[in-house]
Design a protein around this motif. Structure first.
Motif, PDB file in Angstrom:
ATOM      1  N   GLU A  10       0.829  -1.209   0.000  1.00 28.05           N
ATOM      2  CA  GLU A  10       0.000   0.000   0.000  1.00 28.05           C
ATOM      3  C   GLU A  10       0.864   1.260   0.000  1.00 28.05           C
ATOM      4  N   ILE A  11       1.924   1.240   0.784  1.00 25.76           N
ATOM      5  CA  ILE A  11       2.846   2.379   0.824  1.00 25.76           C
ATOM      6  C   ILE A  11       3.484   2.581  -0.544  1.00 25.76           C
ATOM      7  N   SER A  12       3.891   1.499  -1.166  1.00 25.44           N
ATOM      8  CA  SER A  12       4.491   1.580  -2.498  1.00 25.44           C
ATOM      9  C   SER A  12       3.498   2.136  -3.514  1.00 25.44           C
ATOM     10  N   ASP A  13       2.247   1.673  -3.455  1.00 26.68           N
ATOM     11  CA  ASP A  13       1.210   2.172  -4.366  1.00 26.68           C
ATOM     12  C   ASP A  13       0.958   3.663  -4.158  1.00 26.68           C
ATOM     13  N   ILE A  14       0.909   4.078  -2.906  1.00 20.95           N
ATOM     14  CA  ILE A  14       0.680   5.494  -2.598  1.00 20.95           C
ATOM     15  C   ILE A  14       1.834   6.333  -3.126  1.00 20.95           C
ATOM     16  N   ARG A  15       3.061   5.860  -2.922  1.00 17.36           N
ATOM     17  CA  ARG A  15       4.224   6.610  -3.414  1.00 17.36           C
ATOM     18  C   ARG A  15       4.211   6.714  -4.935  1.00 17.36           C
ATOM     19  N   MET A  16       3.781   5.657  -5.615  1.00 16.46           N
ATOM     20  CA  MET A  16       3.704   5.674  -7.068  1.00 16.46           C
ATOM     21  C   MET A  16       2.642   6.679  -7.526  1.00 16.46           C
ATOM     22  N   GLN A  17       1.481   6.656  -6.882  1.00  8.13           N
ATOM     23  CA  GLN A  17       0.425   7.628  -7.207  1.00  8.13           C
ATOM     24  C   GLN A  17       0.904   9.048  -6.945  1.00  8.13           C
ATOM     25  N   LEU A  18       1.583   9.215  -5.835  1.00  7.22           N
ATOM     26  CA  LEU A  18       2.099  10.521  -5.450  1.00  7.22           C
ATOM     27  C   LEU A  18       3.060  11.046  -6.506  1.00  7.22           C
ATOM     28  N   ASN A  19       3.949  10.205  -6.960  1.00  3.53           N
ATOM     29  CA  ASN A  19       4.910  10.599  -7.986  1.00  3.53           C
ATOM     30  C   ASN A  19       4.202  11.002  -9.274  1.00  3.53           C
ATOM     31  N   GLU A  20       3.224  10.211  -9.695  1.00  2.00           N
ATOM     32  CA  GLU A  20       2.485  10.516 -10.926  1.00  2.00           C
ATOM     33  C   GLU A  20       1.742  11.846 -10.811  1.00  2.00           C
ATOM     34  N   LEU A  21       1.139  12.100  -9.664  1.00  6.48           N
ATOM     35  CA  LEU A  21       0.415  13.353  -9.460  1.00  6.48           C
ATOM     36  C   LEU A  21       1.370  14.545  -9.431  1.00  6.48           C
ATOM     37  N   GLN A  22       2.534  14.368  -8.820  1.00  5.91           N
ATOM     38  CA  GLN A  22       3.507  15.454  -8.767  1.00  5.91           C
ATOM     39  C   GLN A  22       4.019  15.790 -10.169  1.00  5.91           C
ATOM     40  N   VAL A  23       4.226  14.782 -10.998  1.00  8.41           N
ATOM     41  CA  VAL A  23       4.664  15.009 -12.379  1.00  8.41           C
ATOM     42  C   VAL A  23       3.573  15.758 -13.145  1.00  8.41           C
ATOM     43  N   GLU A  24       2.323  15.314 -13.006  1.00  7.11           N
ATOM     44  CA  GLU A  24       1.222  15.983 -13.694  1.00  7.11           C
ATOM     45  C   GLU A  24       1.081  17.427 -13.210  1.00  7.11           C
ATOM     46  N   HIS A  25       1.269  17.652 -11.916  1.00  9.58           N
ATOM     47  CA  HIS A  25       1.181  18.996 -11.342  1.00  9.58           C
ATOM     48  C   HIS A  25       2.248  19.900 -11.959  1.00  9.58           C
ATOM     49  N   ARG A  26       3.482  19.408 -12.072  1.00 11.82           N
ATOM     50  CA  ARG A  26       4.561  20.191 -12.686  1.00 11.82           C
ATOM     51  C   ARG A  26       4.274  20.455 -14.161  1.00 11.82           C
ATOM     52  N   ASP A  27       3.763  19.445 -14.858  1.00  9.18           N
ATOM     53  CA  ASP A  27       3.426  19.608 -16.277  1.00  9.18           C
ATOM     54  C   ASP A  27       2.357  20.683 -16.460  1.00  9.18           C
ATOM     55  N   LEU A  28       1.345  20.668 -15.611  1.00  8.57           N
ATOM     56  CA  LEU A  28       0.299  21.689 -15.692  1.00  8.57           C
ATOM     57  C   LEU A  28       0.873  23.078 -15.452  1.00  8.57           C
ATOM     58  N   ASP A  29       1.804  23.181 -14.530  1.00  9.82           N
ATOM     59  CA  ASP A  29       2.476  24.452 -14.272  1.00  9.82           C
ATOM     60  C   ASP A  29       3.111  24.987 -15.558  1.00  9.82           C
ATOM     61  N   GLN A  30       3.808  24.123 -16.266  1.00  8.49           N
ATOM     62  CA  GLN A  30       4.482  24.524 -17.502  1.00  8.49           C
ATOM     63  C   GLN A  30       3.484  24.899 -18.587  1.00  8.49           C
ATOM     64  N   VAL A  31       2.399  24.147 -18.724  1.00  8.42           N
ATOM     65  CA  VAL A  31       1.380  24.441 -19.731  1.00  8.42           C
ATOM     66  C   VAL A  31       0.720  25.781 -19.438  1.00  8.42           C
ATOM     67  N   ILE A  32       0.365  26.012 -18.180  1.00  9.29           N
ATOM     68  CA  ILE A  32      -0.277  27.271 -17.792  1.00  9.29           C
ATOM     69  C   ILE A  32       0.650  28.443 -18.091  1.00  9.29           C
ATOM     70  N   LEU A  33       1.912  28.330 -17.718  1.00 11.41           N
ATOM     71  CA  LEU A  33       2.882  29.387 -17.971  1.00 11.41           C
ATOM     72  C   LEU A  33       3.013  29.656 -19.474  1.00 11.41           C
ATOM     73  N   HIS A  34       3.087  28.597 -20.257  1.00  7.16           N
ATOM     74  CA  HIS A  34       3.195  28.739 -21.708  1.00  7.16           C
ATOM     75  C   HIS A  34       1.972  29.458 -22.278  1.00  7.16           C
ATOM     76  N   LEU A  35       0.781  29.086 -21.824  1.00  6.74           N
ATOM     77  CA  LEU A  35      -0.443  29.719 -22.319  1.00  6.74           C
ATOM     78  C   LEU A  35      -0.506  31.198 -21.948  1.00  6.74           C
ATOM     79  N   ILE A  36      -0.047  31.533 -20.767  1.00  2.32           N
ATOM     80  CA  ILE A  36      -0.066  32.927 -20.304  1.00  2.32           C
ATOM     81  C   ILE A  36       0.938  33.770 -21.092  1.00  2.32           C
TER      82      ILE A  36
END
Length: 73
Positions: A10-36
């Motif tokens: 369960e800890i491993s699964d949570i860490r994997m989900q956490l990593n995926e969400l953090q990557v998506e969060h950073r990607d959204l940051d870059q997309v938003i900045l680019h659009l602005i």
């Protein structure tokens, strides 16, 4: 009501989900900045992306809290 400790799987699964969400969060940051920075900005799209980014941040915080063991008072 005591919750049972998380298993290693369960800890491993949570860490994997956490990593995926953090990557998506950073990607959204870059997309938003680019659009602005590249007019004309699509204000509706930017608002939707920012809302998604906030939802991701909330989910990230929840998962991080799940990884912190409870300390009995």
């Amino acid at each position: 009501m005591a919750l049972r400790p998380l298993t290693e799987t369960e800890i491993s699964d949570i860490r994997m989900q956490l990593n995926e969400l953090q990557v998506e969060h950073r990607d959204l940051d870059q997309v938003i900045l680019h659009l602005i920075e590249n007019p004309p900005p699509d204000e509706l799209l930017i608002r939707r992306l920012k809302k998604r980014k906030l939802a991701l941040k909330d989910r990230i915080l929840l998962l991080e809290q799940m990884l912190i063991p409870d300390i009995p008072a």
